[in-house]
Each structure stands twice: as C-alpha cells, then as structure tokens.
Design an enzyme around this catalytic site. Structure first.
Site, PDB file in Angstrom:
ATOM      1  N   GLU A   4     -12.472  23.564 -14.087  1.00 25.24           N
ATOM      2  CA  GLU A   4     -11.546  23.711 -12.939  1.00 25.24           C
ATOM      3  C   GLU A   4     -10.933  22.480 -12.260  1.00 25.24           C
ATOM      4  OE1 GLU A   4     -14.382  24.904 -13.634  1.00 25.24           O
ATOM      5  OE2 GLU A   4     -15.268  26.778 -12.388  1.00 25.24           O
ATOM      6  N   CYS A  24     -17.209  23.276  -7.707  1.00 21.58           N
ATOM      7  CA  CYS A  24     -15.820  23.501  -7.782  1.00 21.58           C
ATOM      8  C   CYS A  24     -15.188  24.268  -6.851  1.00 21.58           C
ATOM      9  CB  CYS A  24     -15.701  24.262  -9.425  1.00 21.58           C
ATOM     10  SG  CYS A  24     -15.765  23.170 -10.866  1.00 21.58           S
TER      11      CYS A  24
END
Length: 162
Positions: free
Chosen positions: A57, A88
């Site tokens: 991510e 993330c």
C-alpha cells in the site's frame, strides 16, 4: 472513479501479490487507480529492502503521489489483496484517497473493519468508502499457501538439524 469492476483491478493486485511471493515476500499487492488509469502499484518489499515500511500500500501510494505530482490522491481508489495494517491505514488517510477496496480480511493485525475500525474514530477527519471481500478466496489462498509452505520448510529444518 472507474468504469471497470472491482474484480478487474483486484486481479491486478493479485498478480502483484504473486510477484511478491516469488520474491520471498509476504504476498500482498496494491493498485492505485484514478479515472481508469493505474497511477501507482506495489507489492510487499519489506524483507528484500530491509524496510519495515515497504508494504504494498505504501509503495502504491508513493508512486501515485509521484505520478500526479501531489501528496493528495483525491478521487482515487486503492485496491489491496489484504486488509491494511494500522501503518498503512494512517498513510491511506493522509493521502485522502476516496475509496479502499480489499480482498482478504486480517483479524490479527489489521484495522479498518476487523479489529479496530479506525475509520469510525471521531478524530479521523477524512471519510473513505470501504469495500471488502472482493475476490477474497483468491486473496486468502495466496496468503495461506505462502505461510503453509513457510511452516512446512521450518518443520523440515527442525526434523533435519544439519
């Protein structure tokens, strides 16, 4: 956001997760899409790069920012094979994406829906639409296969101490 169905982009994320697996990384892939165009993508690279922040991510968001020349990734959608971890999630909120789509749920270490529901916390000042369970069987299968192989290798090493 996109004219393609979520499954289309998740298949690309699965491809990236498979790439990570072949590199010995935990198989997670991420694709960042804006107006039917990939603006960033990535797969886990923490092990190979010795970087604890090199999650799929984060890499996709960094590349997306470079592509659009802005740290705000407004109106974009992030597709991830595994529910994001708390690190993330922080980056996702700061990037101001519009939508998060993920495949497999992770009840051990993730946050948006399974464990913590971070997005419902009153201090979070950005709303992100969340869709989950897209191709979850395929996403989970890649992860399960990876960890089953790791455990099998570890068991074999323990039986053969040479």
């Amino acid at each position: 956001m996109t004219n393609y169905p979520d499954e289309y982009w998740m298949k690309r994320a699965i491809f990236l997760a498979t790439k990570a697996m072949h590199q010995g990384e935990i198989p997670v892939g991420a694709v960042l899409v804006l107006y039917d165009q990939v603006i960033g993508e990535g797969c886990n690279q923490s092990i190979g790069s010795n970087d604890p922040t090199a999650h799929a991510e984060i890499i996709a968001l960094r590349r997306g920012g470079q592509t659009v020349k802005n740290y705000r990734l407004l109106k974009s959608t992030l597709y991830v094979t595994l529910e994001p971890c708390i690190m993330c999630i922080g980056a996702i909120v700061c990037s101001r994406i519009s939508r998060l789509v993920y495949g497999a749920c992770d009840t051990k270490t993730s946050s948006p829906c399974s464990c913590l529901n971070f997005f419902s916390y009153p201090g979070v000042n950005h709303y992100i639409q969340i869709t989950y369970g897209i191709l979850s069987g395929q996403c989970s299968s890649i992860l399960n296969d990876f960890f089953n192989k790791k455990r099998a290798k570890k068991t074999l090493r323990n039986k053969n101490p040479m």
